[in-house]
Design a protein around this motif. Structure first.
Motif, PDB file in Angstrom:
ATOM      1  N   MET A   1       0.468  53.536 -50.572  1.00 49.66           N
ATOM      2  CA  MET A   1       0.367  54.891 -51.119  1.00 49.66           C
ATOM      3  C   MET A   1      -0.382  55.765 -50.123  1.00 49.66           C
ATOM      4  N   LEU A   2       0.171  56.943 -49.856  1.00 50.00           N
ATOM      5  CA  LEU A   2      -0.442  57.869 -48.900  1.00 50.00           C
ATOM      6  C   LEU A   2      -1.122  59.046 -49.582  1.00 50.00           C
ATOM      7  N   ASP A   3      -0.523  59.544 -50.662  1.00 48.94           N
ATOM      8  CA  ASP A   3      -1.054  60.740 -51.312  1.00 48.94           C
ATOM      9  C   ASP A   3      -0.425  60.858 -52.687  1.00 48.94           C
ATOM     10  N   GLY A   4      -0.932  61.799 -53.469  1.00 49.33           N
ATOM     11  CA  GLY A   4      -0.384  62.044 -54.792  1.00 49.33           C
ATOM     12  C   GLY A   4      -1.039  61.175 -55.851  1.00 49.33           C
ATOM     13  N   THR A   5      -0.305  60.942 -56.927  1.00 46.34           N
ATOM     14  CA  THR A   5      -0.808  60.141 -58.031  1.00 46.34           C
ATOM     15  C   THR A   5      -0.393  58.685 -57.875  1.00 46.34           C
ATOM     16  N   GLY A   6      -1.147  57.788 -58.463  1.00 49.52           N
ATOM     17  CA  GLY A   6      -0.794  56.373 -58.401  1.00 49.52           C
ATOM     18  C   GLY A   6       0.487  56.093 -59.160  1.00 49.52           C
ATOM     19  N   THR A   7       1.159  55.006 -58.779  1.00 50.58           N
ATOM     20  CA  THR A   7       2.395  54.602 -59.440  1.00 50.58           C
ATOM     21  C   THR A   7       2.351  53.095 -59.640  1.00 50.58           C
ATOM     22  N   ALA A   8       3.467  52.494 -60.024  1.00 52.76           N
ATOM     23  CA  ALA A   8       3.466  51.048 -60.264  1.00 52.76           C
ATOM     24  C   ALA A   8       4.846  50.474 -59.999  1.00 52.76           C
ATOM     25  N   PHE A   9       4.850  49.249 -59.497  1.00 58.71           N
ATOM     26  CA  PHE A   9       6.060  48.455 -59.329  1.00 58.71           C
ATOM     27  C   PHE A   9       5.959  47.275 -60.286  1.00 58.71           C
ATOM     28  N   ARG A  10       7.027  46.519 -60.411  1.00 59.48           N
ATOM     29  CA  ARG A  10       7.029  45.363 -61.320  1.00 59.48           C
ATOM     30  C   ARG A  10       7.872  44.263 -60.713  1.00 59.48           C
ATOM     31  N   THR A  11       7.379  43.034 -60.793  1.00 61.44           N
ATOM     32  CA  THR A  11       8.174  41.857 -60.460  1.00 61.44           C
ATOM     33  C   THR A  11       8.039  40.874 -61.606  1.00 61.44           C
ATOM     34  N   GLY A  12       9.173  40.456 -62.153  1.00 58.32           N
ATOM     35  CA  GLY A  12       9.120  39.617 -63.341  1.00 58.32           C
ATOM     36  C   GLY A  12       8.439  40.363 -64.476  1.00 58.32           C
ATOM     37  N   ASP A  13       7.398  39.753 -65.047  1.00 55.80           N
ATOM     38  CA  ASP A  13       6.632  40.386 -66.119  1.00 55.80           C
ATOM     39  C   ASP A  13       5.330  40.987 -65.621  1.00 55.80           C
ATOM     40  N   THR A  14       5.136  41.041 -64.304  1.00 57.97           N
ATOM     41  CA  THR A  14       3.870  41.483 -63.734  1.00 57.97           C
ATOM     42  C   THR A  14       3.977  42.904 -63.197  1.00 57.97           C
ATOM     43  N   ASP A  15       3.126  43.797 -63.703  1.00 55.55           N
ATOM     44  CA  ASP A  15       3.047  45.152 -63.187  1.00 55.55           C
ATOM     45  C   ASP A  15       2.090  45.194 -62.000  1.00 55.55           C
TER      46      ASP A  15
ATOM     47  N   PRO B   1      12.501  39.762 -56.280  1.00 56.18           N
ATOM     48  CA  PRO B   1      13.059  40.902 -57.024  1.00 56.18           C
ATOM     49  C   PRO B   1      11.946  41.807 -57.539  1.00 56.18           C
ATOM     50  N   HIS B   2      12.171  43.117 -57.466  1.00 57.37           N
ATOM     51  CA  HIS B   2      11.159  44.057 -57.928  1.00 57.37           C
ATOM     52  C   HIS B   2      11.810  45.382 -58.274  1.00 57.37           C
ATOM     53  N   LEU B   3      11.090  46.186 -59.030  1.00 59.49           N
ATOM     54  CA  LEU B   3      11.551  47.515 -59.403  1.00 59.49           C
ATOM     55  C   LEU B   3      10.357  48.459 -59.364  1.00 59.49           C
ATOM     56  N   LYS B   4      10.654  49.739 -59.365  1.00 61.31           N
ATOM     57  CA  LYS B   4       9.597  50.752 -59.439  1.00 61.31           C
ATOM     58  C   LYS B   4       9.663  51.439 -60.784  1.00 61.31           C
ATOM     59  N   LEU B   5       8.510  51.622 -61.416  1.00 58.48           N
ATOM     60  CA  LEU B   5       8.444  52.347 -62.675  1.00 58.48           C
ATOM     61  C   LEU B   5       8.387  53.848 -62.397  1.00 58.48           C
ATOM     62  N   ALA B   6       8.893  54.633 -63.324  1.00 56.64           N
ATOM     63  CA  ALA B   6       8.798  56.087 -63.194  1.00 56.64           C
ATOM     64  C   ALA B   6       7.336  56.509 -63.319  1.00 56.64           C
ATOM     65  N   ASN B   7       6.964  57.525 -62.584  1.00 57.34           N
ATOM     66  CA  ASN B   7       5.599  58.028 -62.664  1.00 57.34           C
ATOM     67  C   ASN B   7       5.358  58.708 -64.000  1.00 57.34           C
ATOM     68  N   ALA B   8       4.142  58.530 -64.512  1.00 59.70           N
ATOM     69  CA  ALA B   8       3.759  59.242 -65.723  1.00 59.70           C
ATOM     70  C   ALA B   8       3.310  60.661 -65.390  1.00 59.70           C
ATOM     71  N   GLY B   9       2.836  60.865 -64.143  1.00 55.15           N
ATOM     72  CA  GLY B   9       2.344  62.175 -63.744  1.00 55.15           C
ATOM     73  C   GLY B   9       3.081  62.731 -62.553  1.00 55.15           C
ATOM     74  N   GLU B  10       2.324  63.212 -61.579  1.00 57.36           N
ATOM     75  CA  GLU B  10       2.900  63.838 -60.397  1.00 57.36           C
ATOM     76  C   GLU B  10       3.530  62.797 -59.472  1.00 57.36           C
ATOM     77  N   PRO B  11       4.330  63.242 -58.492  1.00 57.95           N
ATOM     78  CA  PRO B  11       4.949  62.303 -57.551  1.00 57.95           C
ATOM     79  C   PRO B  11       3.925  61.592 -56.668  1.00 57.95           C
ATOM     80  N   THR B  12       4.391  60.525 -56.060  1.00 61.78           N
ATOM     81  CA  THR B  12       3.586  59.728 -55.142  1.00 61.78           C
ATOM     82  C   THR B  12       4.203  59.788 -53.754  1.00 61.78           C
TER      83      THR B  12
END
Length: 278
Positions: free
Chosen positions: A39-53, A69-80
């Motif tokens: 992460m360089l700037d903006g709000t924090g975000t989250a990825f997920r692999t399996g059942d682990t955020d 395998p992994h995915l990215k969750l949508a941000n709850a706030g501003e972009p990252t």
């Protein structure tokens, strides 16, 4: 509908480096390469692999070994603003060998704490990419090598010497399936049909494929198709309609949606913002 967001992309023999500002979710996928996220700037975000955020913020680094395998969750706030490195295994091995470490090492942990050295190197590389300063091999390799050196020093212990893909037996039926996928990936082959072709039930095929390759059949096919799409978009003058047709999508809109779900950016924006470090 999402508006285009700032993105800068550099490709080369090392793989791909992307600086992206996004709040989008990404579908589950897997890379044949290492994927490192900062992460360089903006709000924090989250990825997920399996059942682990996996939270990605100013204090963390996410390090995916090949085929995790992994995915990215949508941000709850501003972009990252994220620096994403997709690094070829062979290139990493050369870095390890230069540091007198064995090739084939993997990251022992997916989520690590950001160190000052890694943060500084990530910021320098991201700055060079976003300012268009990676036009030559020398321009690209110095900040990239500084970051990879910092990551290796911080997160790879010499004793953690499990091979990234070493020692996996390849069943002859899976070899046949892999050959078929590479020859027909642009047609988006059905997994049931591949399983029948190699003489396995669907469930046994999934089990054997994951055991031999390290990825699911769906993730593997999607990876091959995305790799072809990115290569054609960045190195050819094929139209988006032609690329969509060659990859077996029924409509241009289906290709655009598929691409954006994996890259958080449209194919047209990827083409505009990608350049190869010669």
């Amino acid at each position: 509908m999402h508006q285009e967001t700032p993105i800068w992309i550099v490709t080369g023999d090392f793989g791909r480096a992307t600086v992206n500002v996004t709040d989008r979710a990404l579908v589950e996928h897997a890379h044949q390469q290492f994927n490192m996220l900062f992460m360089l700037d903006g709000t924090g975000t989250a990825f997920r692999t399996g059942d682990t955020d996996l939270p990605l913020d100013r204090s963390s680094v996410i390090l995916f070994n090949p085929w995790v395998p992994h995915l990215k969750l949508a941000n709850a706030g501003e972009p990252t603003m994220i620096l994403s490195l997709v690094i070829e295994q062979g290139w990493i091995d050369r870095v390890l060998e230069a540091q007198r470490l064995r090739s084939g090492l993997v990251f022992p942990n997916i989520l690590e704490r950001m160190t000052p050295a890694v943060r500084l190197a990530a910021q320098r590389l991201a700055g060079a990419i976003s300012r268009g300063l990676c036009d030559t091999i020398e321009d690209r390799e110095q900040p990239l090598m500084e970051l990879i050196d910092a990551v290796v020093a911080a997160y790879i212990a010499p004793e953690a010497a499990s091979a990234a893909n070493g020692g996996r037996p390849i069943d002859f039926r899976i070899r046949k399936a892999l050959l078929y996928i590479h020859e027909h990936a642009h047609e988006n082959p059905r997994i049931d049909e591949i399983a029948r072709m190699v003489g396995l039930s669907r469930s046994h095929f999934f089990e054997q494929f994951r055991r031999c390759v390290g990825a699911s059949p769906r993730h593997y096919i999607d990876h091959i198709r995305m790799s072809a799409a990115m290569r054609w978009l960045s190195t050819s003058d094929r139209s988006l309609v032609e690329v969509a047709d060659e990859l077996g999508f029924g409509a241009h809109s289906n290709f655009t949606r598929f691409f954006a779900q994996h890259m958080a950016v449209s194919p047209s924006e990827y083409r505009r913002q990608t350049y190869a470090a010669a």
